[in-house]
Design a protein around this motif. Structure first.
Motif, PDB file in Angstrom:
ATOM      1  N   SER A  41       0.936  -1.189   0.287  1.00 45.61           N
ATOM      2  CA  SER A  41       0.090  -0.221  -0.054  1.00 45.61           C
ATOM      3  C   SER A  41       0.766   1.325  -0.077  1.00 45.61           C
ATOM      4  CB  SER A  41      -0.781  -0.129   1.237  1.00 45.61           C
ATOM      5  OG  SER A  41      -1.578   1.044   1.180  1.00 45.61           O
ATOM      6  N   TRP A  42       1.989   1.279   0.715  1.00 45.28           N
ATOM      7  CA  TRP A  42       2.921   2.323   0.918  1.00 45.28           C
ATOM      8  C   TRP A  42       3.308   2.579  -0.596  1.00 45.28           C
ATOM      9  CZ3 TRP A  42       6.160   3.858   5.502  1.00 45.28           C
ATOM     10  CH2 TRP A  42       5.216   4.069   6.553  1.00 45.28           C
ATOM     11  N   GLN A  43       3.828   1.686  -1.376  1.00 46.28           N
ATOM     12  CA  GLN A  43       4.446   1.769  -2.598  1.00 46.28           C
ATOM     13  C   GLN A  43       3.325   2.406  -3.443  1.00 46.28           C
ATOM     14  OE1 GLN A  43       7.226   1.380  -3.738  1.00 46.28           O
ATOM     15  NE2 GLN A  43       8.425   0.108  -2.022  1.00 46.28           N
ATOM     16  N   ARG A  44       2.207   1.832  -3.584  1.00 44.84           N
ATOM     17  CA  ARG A  44       1.027   2.544  -4.264  1.00 44.84           C
ATOM     18  C   ARG A  44       0.806   4.012  -3.888  1.00 44.84           C
ATOM     19  NH1 ARG A  44      -1.129  -2.425  -2.928  1.00 44.84           N
ATOM     20  NH2 ARG A  44      -2.647  -1.390  -1.234  1.00 44.84           N
ATOM     21  N   CYS A  45       0.602   4.246  -2.704  1.00 43.60           N
ATOM     22  CA  CYS A  45       0.474   5.820  -2.372  1.00 43.60           C
ATOM     23  C   CYS A  45       1.670   6.689  -2.704  1.00 43.60           C
ATOM     24  CB  CYS A  45       0.391   5.745  -0.734  1.00 43.60           C
ATOM     25  SG  CYS A  45      -1.008   4.877  -0.001  1.00 43.60           S
ATOM     26  N   GLU A 137      -7.208   8.736   1.277  1.00 42.99           N
ATOM     27  CA  GLU A 137      -6.500   8.810   2.404  1.00 42.99           C
ATOM     28  C   GLU A 137      -5.411   7.989   2.715  1.00 42.99           C
ATOM     29  OE1 GLU A 137      -7.497  10.796   4.377  1.00 42.99           O
ATOM     30  OE2 GLU A 137      -9.604  11.492   4.062  1.00 42.99           O
ATOM     31  N   GLY A 138      -4.871   7.693   1.615  1.00 40.20           N
ATOM     32  CA  GLY A 138      -3.631   6.672   1.719  1.00 40.20           C
ATOM     33  C   GLY A 138      -3.833   5.257   2.471  1.00 40.20           C
ATOM     34  N   THR A 139      -2.957   4.632   2.990  1.00 39.05           N
ATOM     35  CA  THR A 139      -3.025   3.341   3.549  1.00 39.05           C
ATOM     36  C   THR A 139      -3.989   3.303   4.709  1.00 39.05           C
ATOM     37  OG1 THR A 139      -0.661   2.889   3.060  1.00 39.05           O
ATOM     38  CG2 THR A 139      -1.688   1.523   4.722  1.00 39.05           C
ATOM     39  N   ARG A 156      -1.826   3.112  13.685  1.00 39.88           N
ATOM     40  CA  ARG A 156      -1.082   4.026  13.893  1.00 39.88           C
ATOM     41  C   ARG A 156      -0.085   4.371  12.803  1.00 39.88           C
ATOM     42  NH1 ARG A 156      -0.623   4.638  20.632  1.00 39.88           N
ATOM     43  NH2 ARG A 156      -2.873   4.862  20.751  1.00 39.88           N
ATOM     44  N   ASP A 157       1.432   4.153  13.198  1.00 43.08           N
ATOM     45  CA  ASP A 157       2.239   4.606  12.111  1.00 43.08           C
ATOM     46  C   ASP A 157       2.348   3.919  10.737  1.00 43.08           C
ATOM     47  OD1 ASP A 157       3.010   6.698  13.753  1.00 43.08           O
ATOM     48  OD2 ASP A 157       5.234   5.600  14.594  1.00 43.08           O
ATOM     49  N   GLN A 158       1.674   2.627  11.096  1.00 44.77           N
ATOM     50  CA  GLN A 158       1.329   2.175   9.534  1.00 44.77           C
ATOM     51  C   GLN A 158       0.577   2.813   8.534  1.00 44.77           C
ATOM     52  OE1 GLN A 158      -0.351  -1.555  11.328  1.00 44.77           O
ATOM     53  NE2 GLN A 158       1.682  -2.815  10.771  1.00 44.77           N
ATOM     54  N   HIS A 159      -0.315   3.818   8.961  1.00 48.38           N
ATOM     55  CA  HIS A 159      -0.893   4.777   7.981  1.00 48.38           C
ATOM     56  C   HIS A 159       0.097   5.425   7.209  1.00 48.38           C
ATOM     57  CE1 HIS A 159      -4.165   4.070  10.998  1.00 48.38           C
ATOM     58  NE2 HIS A 159      -5.045   4.394   9.678  1.00 48.38           N
TER      59      HIS A 159
END
Length: 456
Positions: A41-45, A137-139, A156-159
């Motif tokens: 998800s972070w890569q997509r964002c 909203e991202g991840t 939390r920080d995984q967002h």
């Protein structure tokens, strides 16, 4: 000698640290263990959706008119989801969670939450009308669940967005009877710390319950089979079979397991191409669930099945109470039903399948005022004959059974929740707190408060 100047470096705020973490992951691939679940998800964002992690933009909330439009085609699904949502909220509410039911675009169309905290939930967007797609909203537990079509916990920080690093979101997908993602169930909190894994587990169970209700409603006039491997290694799956014993419906797991698709199911796939089984189980017990063993063709794997007859059955009509039971999930109880349970009944008692169905209704409606008349109607007997047959089959009179189950449920809530005794009394069908206390003390010898303390 000159004294070296001391330079104090101010610690970075949490937002800056989070941005550094994102940069480290994006540029050098430095993934910590807790980020593995959300790395895709972070890569997509960062690469596809171009979400700005430091954006402080307020949540996207649809208008009331837009909300009505997106909710309208899902009205029946919402109705079938409410009981599972209520059950999930009862589990997570003490940890400050709100429960959201979202459509396939990530729009929250139904919610359960503490109205006293509504302004705070709305500030974060975790309220009805909030839009939680990854693109916006991202991840997050809803949008990432939709994109990856799997249960996910974003803590939390995984967002991806810094603004959301104080939130915890546990999302689980809900697939329609055709295997397509139609809804997402989410439990979100602004304060949860240690309860997030429990929230995800409870959300997955509730989402699966909604799926099963939708499946059983869709195939209400077919035989429905809940089946699982006897070795308890996999999740149970659902099949729908017509009067010719051809499979005409399969949930997402069954489609994957048995290589079934819409084209094959529309033609009808003989059940015997997948399982060896005793065909007589589909000719008897036209009004009760039937447990049976199946053997997978070519592999010899043993499967346990719970077969539910069509809702129409031999009567051609069912009472609202019987229809409600027909749609109720059975997967969670599949492993607890002995295969021989429905083979024979005791002379003079209730048929085992009918007794099981009545007990299930009682256990699922402990907070309601259940009259003997309603239970007797479900059994198709007079009140006098029902009371006698119930006692012969179960071992205690109906009133004693209901009271026993209410006390057992109250004990469970005392052990697992912090709810006030007055609320526990309400949820378990007692008139008030003193009524609950009197019966708990009579059965256990101690007060509810002492029981709660002793079981901690």
């Amino acid at each position: 000698m000159a004294t070296a100047a001391r330079v104090r470096v101010a610690p970075k705020n949490p937002g800056a640290r989070h941005l550094d973490q994102i940069e480290s992951v994006m540029e050098r691939g430095d993934l910590s263990a807790d980020l593995l679940e959300v790395s895709g998800s972070w890569q997509r964002c960062a690469s596809e959706l171009l979400v700005k992690p430091d954006s402080q933009a307020a949540p996207n909330i649809v208008s009331d008119s837009e909300l009505r439009i997106v909710r309208e085609p899902l009205g029946k699904a919402i109705a079938y989801a409410r009981e599972e949502i209520d059950r999930l909220y009862a589990i997570v509410r003490q940890e400050g969670y709100v429960v959201l039911l979202c459509n396939a675009d990530g729009i929250a169309i139904y919610h359960r939450g503490d109205e006293a905290q509504a302004d705070q939930f709305k500030y974060w967007g975790i309220w009805v009308g909030g839009v939680w797609s990854e693109k916006i909203e991202g991840t997050n537990g809803i949008g990432t669940c939709i994109t990856e079509q799997r249960p996910i916990l974003v803590h939390r920080d995984q967002h991806f967005r810094t603004r959301h690093t104080g939130l915890t979101c546990a999302g689980a997908p809900i697939f329609d009877p055709g295997g397509r993602l139609v809804l997402v169930l989410d439990a979100s909190s602004m304060t949860a710390d240690k309860s997030h894994t429990l929230a995800l587990a409870a959300t997955k169970v509730a989402a699966r319950g909604v799926e099963e209700r939708l499946f059983r409603e869709c195939f209400r006039n077919m035989w429905t089979i809940a089946a699982a491997l006897l070795d308890d290694s996999d999740e149970a799956l659902l099949l729908a079979v017509d009067s010719d014993l051809r499979m005409v419906g399969a949930d997402r797991l069954a489609r994957s397991t048995f290589a079934l698709d819409d084209e094959r199911l529309n033609r009808g796939v003989p059940l015997q191409t997948i399982f060896d089984y005793d065909r007589s189980v589909f000719r008897n017990h036209r009004e009760e669930d039937i447990s049976a063993r199946f053997t997978r063709v070519n592999t010899g794997e043993g499967w346990l099945g719970l077969i539910t007859p069509p809702l129409s059955g031999s009567k051609g009509w069912r009472s609202p109470a019987e229809a409600e039971i027909h749609f109720r999930p059975r997967i969670s109880m599949l492993r607890d039903i002995p295969v021989a349970e429905l083979v024979a009944s005791n002379r003079g008692g209730l048929p085992p399948g009918r007794a099981h169905r009545i007990c299930e209704y009682i256990n699922s409606n402990l907070d309601q005022n259940m009259s003997l008349e309603v239970l007797a109607e479900m059994a198709g007997l007079s009140i006098h004959h029902f009371a006698r047959a119930f006692k012969q089959t179960i071992g205690v009179p109906p009133h004693s059974y209901v009271l026993q189950k209410r006390i057992e449920h109250a004990q469970h809530m005392l052990r697992t929740t912090e709810l006030p005794l007055s609320e526990i009394a309400q949820y378990t069908g007692f008139a008030d707190q003193s009524h609950l206390a009197r019966h708990v003390r009579r059965m256990t010898g101690v007060s509810p408060s002492m029981l709660r303390w002793a079981q901690r």
